[in-house]
Scaffold this motif. Structure first.
Motif, PDB file in Angstrom:
ATOM      1  N   GLY A 225       0.908  -4.154  26.677  1.00  0.00           N
ATOM      2  CA  GLY A 225       0.952  -5.618  26.654  1.00  0.00           C
ATOM      3  C   GLY A 225       1.975  -6.161  27.635  1.00  0.00           C
ATOM      4  O   GLY A 225       1.724  -7.138  28.338  1.00  0.00           O
ATOM      5  N   ARG A 226       3.120  -5.516  27.696  1.00  0.00           N
ATOM      6  CA  ARG A 226       4.170  -5.933  28.631  1.00  0.00           C
ATOM      7  C   ARG A 226       3.747  -5.699  30.079  1.00  0.00           C
ATOM      8  O   ARG A 226       4.046  -6.501  30.963  1.00  0.00           O
ATOM      9  CB  ARG A 226       5.471  -5.210  28.317  1.00  0.00           C
ATOM     10  CG  ARG A 226       6.062  -5.623  26.970  1.00  0.00           C
ATOM     11  CD  ARG A 226       7.255  -4.763  26.583  1.00  0.00           C
ATOM     12  NE  ARG A 226       8.393  -4.983  27.461  1.00  0.00           N
ATOM     13  CZ  ARG A 226       9.338  -5.892  27.259  1.00  0.00           C
ATOM     14  NH1 ARG A 226       9.282  -6.673  26.205  1.00  0.00           N
ATOM     15  NH2 ARG A 226      10.348  -6.008  28.104  1.00  0.00           N
TER      16      ARG A 226
ATOM     17  N   CYS B 278      -6.352  -6.435  27.124  1.00  0.00           N
ATOM     18  CA  CYS B 278      -6.816  -7.412  28.112  1.00  0.00           C
ATOM     19  C   CYS B 278      -5.892  -8.626  28.166  1.00  0.00           C
ATOM     20  O   CYS B 278      -5.242  -8.961  27.172  1.00  0.00           O
ATOM     21  CB  CYS B 278      -8.215  -7.903  27.765  1.00  0.00           C
ATOM     22  SG  CYS B 278      -9.444  -6.632  27.566  1.00  0.00           S
ATOM     23  N   ARG B 279      -5.899  -9.288  29.311  1.00  0.00           N
ATOM     24  CA  ARG B 279      -5.227 -10.571  29.502  1.00  0.00           C
ATOM     25  C   ARG B 279      -6.072 -11.399  30.465  1.00  0.00           C
ATOM     26  O   ARG B 279      -6.663 -10.858  31.402  1.00  0.00           O
ATOM     27  CB  ARG B 279      -3.838 -10.418  30.136  1.00  0.00           C
ATOM     28  CG  ARG B 279      -2.782  -9.763  29.301  1.00  0.00           C
ATOM     29  CD  ARG B 279      -2.223 -10.717  28.251  1.00  0.00           C
ATOM     30  NE  ARG B 279      -1.090 -10.153  27.561  1.00  0.00           N
ATOM     31  CZ  ARG B 279      -1.128  -9.246  26.601  1.00  0.00           C
ATOM     32  NH1 ARG B 279      -2.276  -8.762  26.212  1.00  0.00           N
ATOM     33  NH2 ARG B 279      -0.025  -8.809  26.014  1.00  0.00           N
TER      34      ARG B 279
ATOM     35  N   ALA C  55       6.487   0.405  35.938  1.00  0.00           N
ATOM     36  CA  ALA C  55       6.893   0.272  34.530  1.00  0.00           C
ATOM     37  C   ALA C  55       8.377   0.523  34.347  1.00  0.00           C
ATOM     38  O   ALA C  55       9.006  -0.060  33.452  1.00  0.00           O
ATOM     39  CB  ALA C  55       6.080   1.225  33.660  1.00  0.00           C
ATOM     40  N   GLU C  56       8.946   1.368  35.171  1.00  0.00           N
ATOM     41  CA  GLU C  56      10.363   1.684  35.012  1.00  0.00           C
ATOM     42  C   GLU C  56      11.258   0.472  35.288  1.00  0.00           C
ATOM     43  O   GLU C  56      12.454   0.500  34.986  1.00  0.00           O
ATOM     44  CB  GLU C  56      10.769   2.890  35.866  1.00  0.00           C
ATOM     45  CG  GLU C  56      10.421   2.799  37.313  1.00  0.00           C
ATOM     46  CD  GLU C  56       8.988   3.230  37.667  1.00  0.00           C
ATOM     47  OE1 GLU C  56       8.722   3.372  38.861  1.00  0.00           O
ATOM     48  OE2 GLU C  56       8.148   3.394  36.773  1.00  0.00           O
TER      49      GLU C  56
ATOM     50  N   SER D 281       3.373  -8.647  32.842  1.00  0.00           N
ATOM     51  CA  SER D 281       4.090  -8.564  34.111  1.00  0.00           C
ATOM     52  C   SER D 281       3.133  -8.681  35.297  1.00  0.00           C
ATOM     53  O   SER D 281       3.414  -9.392  36.271  1.00  0.00           O
ATOM     54  CB  SER D 281       4.873  -7.256  34.189  1.00  0.00           C
ATOM     55  OG  SER D 281       5.588  -7.185  35.387  1.00  0.00           O
ATOM     56  N   ILE D 282       1.995  -7.995  35.218  1.00  0.00           N
ATOM     57  CA  ILE D 282       0.997  -8.082  36.286  1.00  0.00           C
ATOM     58  C   ILE D 282       0.440  -9.501  36.372  1.00  0.00           C
ATOM     59  O   ILE D 282       0.248 -10.034  37.466  1.00  0.00           O
ATOM     60  CB  ILE D 282      -0.127  -7.045  36.071  1.00  0.00           C
ATOM     61  CG1 ILE D 282       0.431  -5.631  36.259  1.00  0.00           C
ATOM     62  CG2 ILE D 282      -1.301  -7.299  37.014  1.00  0.00           C
ATOM     63  CD1 ILE D 282      -0.520  -4.525  35.833  1.00  0.00           C
ATOM     64  N   ARG D 283       0.216 -10.132  35.221  1.00  0.00           N
ATOM     65  CA  ARG D 283      -0.276 -11.524  35.219  1.00  0.00           C
ATOM     66  C   ARG D 283       0.728 -12.431  35.921  1.00  0.00           C
ATOM     67  O   ARG D 283       0.363 -13.224  36.790  1.00  0.00           O
ATOM     68  CB  ARG D 283      -0.518 -12.009  33.794  1.00  0.00           C
ATOM     69  CG  ARG D 283      -1.134 -13.433  33.773  1.00  0.00           C
ATOM     70  CD  ARG D 283      -1.176 -14.040  32.402  1.00  0.00           C
ATOM     71  NE  ARG D 283       0.179 -14.463  32.080  1.00  0.00           N
ATOM     72  CZ  ARG D 283       0.760 -14.332  30.903  1.00  0.00           C
ATOM     73  NH1 ARG D 283       0.114 -13.788  29.893  1.00  0.00           N
ATOM     74  NH2 ARG D 283       1.992 -14.734  30.711  1.00  0.00           N
ATOM     75  N   ARG D 284       1.997 -12.318  35.566  1.00  0.00           N
ATOM     76  CA  ARG D 284       3.024 -13.165  36.184  1.00  0.00           C
ATOM     77  C   ARG D 284       3.090 -12.946  37.694  1.00  0.00           C
ATOM     78  O   ARG D 284       3.156 -13.909  38.464  1.00  0.00           O
ATOM     79  CB  ARG D 284       4.386 -12.880  35.562  1.00  0.00           C
ATOM     80  CG  ARG D 284       4.548 -13.443  34.191  1.00  0.00           C
ATOM     81  CD  ARG D 284       5.943 -13.162  33.653  1.00  0.00           C
ATOM     82  NE  ARG D 284       6.050 -13.597  32.284  1.00  0.00           N
ATOM     83  CZ  ARG D 284       6.685 -12.938  31.339  1.00  0.00           C
ATOM     84  NH1 ARG D 284       7.313 -11.808  31.607  1.00  0.00           N
ATOM     85  NH2 ARG D 284       6.724 -13.398  30.107  1.00  0.00           N
ATOM     86  N   ALA D 285       3.089 -11.684  38.112  1.00  0.00           N
ATOM     87  CA  ALA D 285       3.158 -11.385  39.553  1.00  0.00           C
ATOM     88  C   ALA D 285       1.930 -11.918  40.277  1.00  0.00           C
ATOM     89  O   ALA D 285       2.043 -12.480  41.377  1.00  0.00           O
ATOM     90  CB  ALA D 285       3.302  -9.881  39.765  1.00  0.00           C
TER      91      ALA D 285
END
Length: 187
Positions: free
Chosen positions: A169-170, A16-17, A35-36, A174-178
């Protein structure tokens, strides 16, 4: 929705985040994520695929090898805008070539029932979090239909699980940042 597609499972992992964005923005970012694009993911999949690629190269079958594994191998099973997104994958994941079986959609995923072949769901969901944030959760569940597939999958799972956790986690970061970037652009 994970319960709609895989209520019974043998293995699972959840991360979770908290995200400063609306649920619909987060689910949109999750569906657009690849992911790639992450060098760590590419490196780990490259390591995972060494046996398959080496066998193909040594056996003169380089041209017949599948493309590198990615989220494109998954089938979108269902989506509820603003709340959930669920992907499915069917195969013998412990094999060097993943032993993937093509499935058309959620109906085909539910109906699939073949001994020795596992089913996996990967979901993203959102819910209200603390302080006006949205909690983003990703969960993976794997169902092995028989004792033989469970015995084959278990060592693979325990080997890849630490790296899988790092990758997830990564992915969430990444989804959080976007998502937060899209929210900031809307203001």
């Amino acid at each position: 929705m994970l319960d709609d597609y895989l209520p019974d499972y043998d293995f699972s992992e959840r991360h979770c985040r908290n995200v400063a964005a609306r649920p619909d923005t987060i689910i949109e970012a999750a569906s657009a994520y690849r992911a790639e694009s992450d060098p760590f993911f590419r490196a780990m999949i490259g390591v995972r695929e060494i046996p398959m690629r080496l066998a193909g190269w040594l056996g003169g079958r380089r041209a017949g090898l599948p493309p590198t594994f990615s989220l494109d191998n998954f089938t979108l099973l269902d989506r509820r805008d603003g709340s959930e997104l669920v992907y499915g994958l069917v195969g013998q994941f412990w094999r060097s070539d993943f032993g993937l079986v093509s499935i058309a959609d959620g109906t085909a995923f539910r109906a699939f029932d073949r001994p020795g072949i596992a089913k996996l769901v990967l979901g993203f969901s959102t819910e209200p979090g603390a302080g006006g944030l949205t909690k983003l959760t990703t969960e993976t569940r794997i169902f092995c239909p028989d004792p033989v597939s469970r015995r084959k999958f278990a060592p693979y799972w325990y080997l890849i699980r630490p790296v899988s956790g790092l990758i997830r986690g990564r992915v969430l970061t990444s989804i959080r940042r976007a998502s937060e970037k899209r929210e900031a652009a809307r203001r």
